[in-house]
Scaffold this active site. Sequence first.
Site, PDB file in Angstrom:
ATOM      1  N   SER A   1       6.742  20.530   3.115  1.00 50.93           N
ATOM      2  CA  SER A   1       7.365  20.646   4.437  1.00 50.93           C
ATOM      3  C   SER A   1       7.659  22.089   4.861  1.00 50.93           C
ATOM      4  O   SER A   1       7.406  22.434   6.018  1.00 50.93           O
ATOM      5  CB  SER A   1       8.639  19.798   4.499  1.00 50.93           C
TER       6      SER A   1
ATOM      7  N   THR B   1      14.072  13.551   2.194  1.00 58.46           N
ATOM      8  CA  THR B   1      13.077  12.836   1.413  1.00 58.46           C
ATOM      9  C   THR B   1      13.782  12.052   0.310  1.00 58.46           C
ATOM     10  O   THR B   1      15.017  12.009   0.257  1.00 58.46           O
ATOM     11  CB  THR B   1      11.963  13.810   0.945  1.00 58.46           C
TER      12      THR B   1
ATOM     13  N   LYS C   1      16.962   8.852   1.884  1.00 56.06           N
ATOM     14  CA  LYS C   1      16.698   8.380   3.253  1.00 56.06           C
ATOM     15  C   LYS C   1      17.684   7.299   3.704  1.00 56.06           C
ATOM     16  O   LYS C   1      18.023   7.230   4.879  1.00 56.06           O
ATOM     17  CB  LYS C   1      15.263   7.864   3.366  1.00 56.06           C
TER      18      LYS C   1
ATOM     19  N   ASN D   1      14.441   9.929   8.018  1.00 53.83           N
ATOM     20  CA  ASN D   1      13.762  11.066   7.378  1.00 53.83           C
ATOM     21  C   ASN D   1      14.090  12.373   8.096  1.00 53.83           C
ATOM     22  O   ASN D   1      13.550  13.412   7.741  1.00 53.83           O
ATOM     23  CB  ASN D   1      12.247  10.862   7.338  1.00 53.83           C
TER      24      ASN D   1
ATOM     25  N   GLY E   1      11.225   0.480   0.780  1.00 58.08           N
ATOM     26  CA  GLY E   1      11.644   1.487   1.760  1.00 58.08           C
ATOM     27  C   GLY E   1      10.475   2.061   2.548  1.00 58.08           C
ATOM     28  O   GLY E   1      10.591   2.290   3.752  1.00 58.08           O
TER      29      GLY E   1
ATOM     30  N   MET F   1      -0.173   5.480   1.680  1.00 55.91           N
ATOM     31  CA  MET F   1       0.857   6.357   2.230  1.00 55.91           C
ATOM     32  C   MET F   1       1.200   7.508   1.286  1.00 55.91           C
ATOM     33  O   MET F   1       1.901   8.433   1.673  1.00 55.91           O
ATOM     34  CB  MET F   1       2.098   5.541   2.595  1.00 55.91           C
TER      35      MET F   1
ATOM     36  N   TYR G   1      -0.190  10.711  -1.349  1.00 61.61           N
ATOM     37  CA  TYR G   1      -1.316  11.639  -1.378  1.00 61.61           C
ATOM     38  C   TYR G   1      -1.378  12.280  -2.761  1.00 61.61           C
ATOM     39  O   TYR G   1      -0.485  12.095  -3.583  1.00 61.61           O
ATOM     40  CB  TYR G   1      -1.210  12.682  -0.252  1.00 61.61           C
TER      41      TYR G   1
ATOM     42  N   GLY H   1      -2.202   9.747   2.437  1.00 60.53           N
ATOM     43  CA  GLY H   1      -1.064   9.918   3.343  1.00 60.53           C
ATOM     44  C   GLY H   1      -0.712  11.356   3.689  1.00 60.53           C
ATOM     45  O   GLY H   1       0.349  11.601   4.265  1.00 60.53           O
TER      46      GLY H   1
HETATM   47  P1  ATR Z   1       9.656   2.748  -1.766  1.00 59.77           P
HETATM   48  O1  ATR Z   1      10.858   3.369  -1.140  1.00 59.77           O
HETATM   49  O2  ATR Z   1       8.660   3.737  -2.315  1.00 59.77           O
HETATM   50  O3  ATR Z   1       9.012   1.720  -0.904  1.00 59.77           O
HETATM   51  P2  ATR Z   1      10.846   0.632  -3.252  1.00 59.77           P
HETATM   52  O4  ATR Z   1      11.805   0.363  -2.150  1.00 59.77           O
HETATM   53  O5  ATR Z   1      11.338   0.580  -4.672  1.00 59.77           O
HETATM   54  O6  ATR Z   1      10.186   2.048  -3.109  1.00 59.77           O
HETATM   55  O7  ATR Z   1       9.609  -0.388  -3.095  1.00 59.77           O
HETATM   56  C1  ATR Z   1       8.522  -0.355  -3.956  1.00 59.77           C
HETATM   57  C2  ATR Z   1       7.474  -1.347  -3.463  1.00 59.77           C
HETATM   58  O8  ATR Z   1       6.342  -1.310  -4.349  1.00 59.77           O
HETATM   59  C3  ATR Z   1       7.950  -2.780  -3.432  1.00 59.77           C
HETATM   60  O9  ATR Z   1       7.294  -3.476  -2.414  1.00 59.77           O
HETATM   61  C4  ATR Z   1       7.500  -3.286  -4.818  1.00 59.77           C
HETATM   62  O10 ATR Z   1       7.347  -4.686  -4.918  1.00 59.77           O
HETATM   63  P3  ATR Z   1       8.647  -5.618  -5.227  1.00 59.77           P
HETATM   64  O11 ATR Z   1       9.463  -5.621  -3.962  1.00 59.77           O
HETATM   65  O12 ATR Z   1       8.093  -6.941  -5.548  1.00 59.77           O
HETATM   66  O13 ATR Z   1       9.359  -4.946  -6.373  1.00 59.77           O
HETATM   67  C5  ATR Z   1       6.147  -2.615  -4.898  1.00 59.77           C
HETATM   68  N1  ATR Z   1       5.650  -2.483  -6.271  1.00 59.77           N
HETATM   69  C6  ATR Z   1       6.060  -1.623  -7.223  1.00 59.77           C
HETATM   70  N2  ATR Z   1       5.342  -1.776  -8.357  1.00 59.77           N
HETATM   71  C7  ATR Z   1       4.446  -2.765  -8.122  1.00 59.77           C
HETATM   72  C8  ATR Z   1       3.399  -3.383  -8.892  1.00 59.77           C
HETATM   73  N3  ATR Z   1       3.139  -3.005 -10.135  1.00 59.77           N
HETATM   74  N4  ATR Z   1       2.680  -4.368  -8.305  1.00 59.77           N
HETATM   75  C9  ATR Z   1       2.937  -4.749  -7.038  1.00 59.77           C
HETATM   76  N5  ATR Z   1       3.899  -4.213  -6.251  1.00 59.77           N
HETATM   77  C10 ATR Z   1       4.639  -3.225  -6.776  1.00 59.77           C
END
Ligand code: ATR
Length: 278
Positions: A16, A61, A65, A86, A129, A218, A220, A241
């Site tokens: 950024s 970040t 957030k 953000n 998120g 999303m 990179y 992303g």
């Molecule tokens: P972020 O802010 O990066 O979105 P998060 O809120 O912890 O982080 O969400 C992570 C997302 O990745 C969720 O949709 C999670 O699925 P669950 O809600 O079922 O936990 C998904 N995710 C993480 N690891 C995964 C995996 N191995 N297979 C499928 N989905 C996964």
Amino acid sequence: MDLYCVMGNPVTHSKSPWIHARFAELTGQTLHYGKRHIELDGFAPAIQAFVAEGGLGCNITLPFKFQAAALATDISDRARLAQASNMLTFKDGAILADNTDGVGLVNDIGRGAGIDLSGRRLLLIGAGGASAGVLGPLIRAQPASITVANRSIDKASALVERHAALALLHKTELLAHGLQGLDGTFDVVINATSSSLNGAGVPVSGSTLKAGALAYDMMYGPAAQGFINWAREHSAVARDGLGMLVEQAAEAFLIWRGVRPPAQQVLAELRALMSCQA
Ligand code: ATR
């Protein structure tokens, strides 16, 4: 000097400051944009300190957030719907929270990938998120349908329910689904999961990709590589992303400075710089 920064933990590798410095240069603006590593329990005092120094705004970040949205005295509709912010703007003692992540994604799909989302079938993988931050602006782009597919379907259902009124307004069909048994193919498949960070593969079948579909991660850099490889193996157009990162910054810059910077030019420069460094 007008002061801005990005706050996060970790923040060392944030692009950024470089992006905003380049925007300022190209638009003839004078400002300083720094980066601040914030202790996990130190977000609110860090904001107070930055405001006391005369800071005008900051990007937020991970993992702050949600706290940023909660701390604000005023919140935009899109940040409220995302329940995350953000970017914060400090003005006359108020803290204004907004969220430009979703519009950054939509703009990069439109300007960078050259795809108009209206009337398309979208698959958004994940319901955490990252998905929450982009679903509202994706709906506003008026695709025919958005399927939110998640490992835990109750999280997808809750996200869909929160956006149901907006989807109705924009005549977009909004559905919650598990990761298996998805019906038909999609024009655009967006990965908003953190599965690659856990070392897991792409959590949906390649049969979800229509021939020539856009497959967008999303993330990179190395975190997006598994998804990019998967997309190419299935003859999709793959995109990471990095463009979303630059476009969300461009929206923040526009809000703060009243000038739209040339985001796709800066994206091309950043890609060239990163490939030199790799
Ligand atoms: P972020 O802010 O990066 O979105 P998060 O809120 O912890 O982080 O969400 C992570 C997302 O990745 C969720 O949709 C999670 O699925 P669950 O809600 O079922 O936990 C998904 N995710 C993480 N690891 C995964 C995996 N191995 N297979 C499928 N989905 C996964």
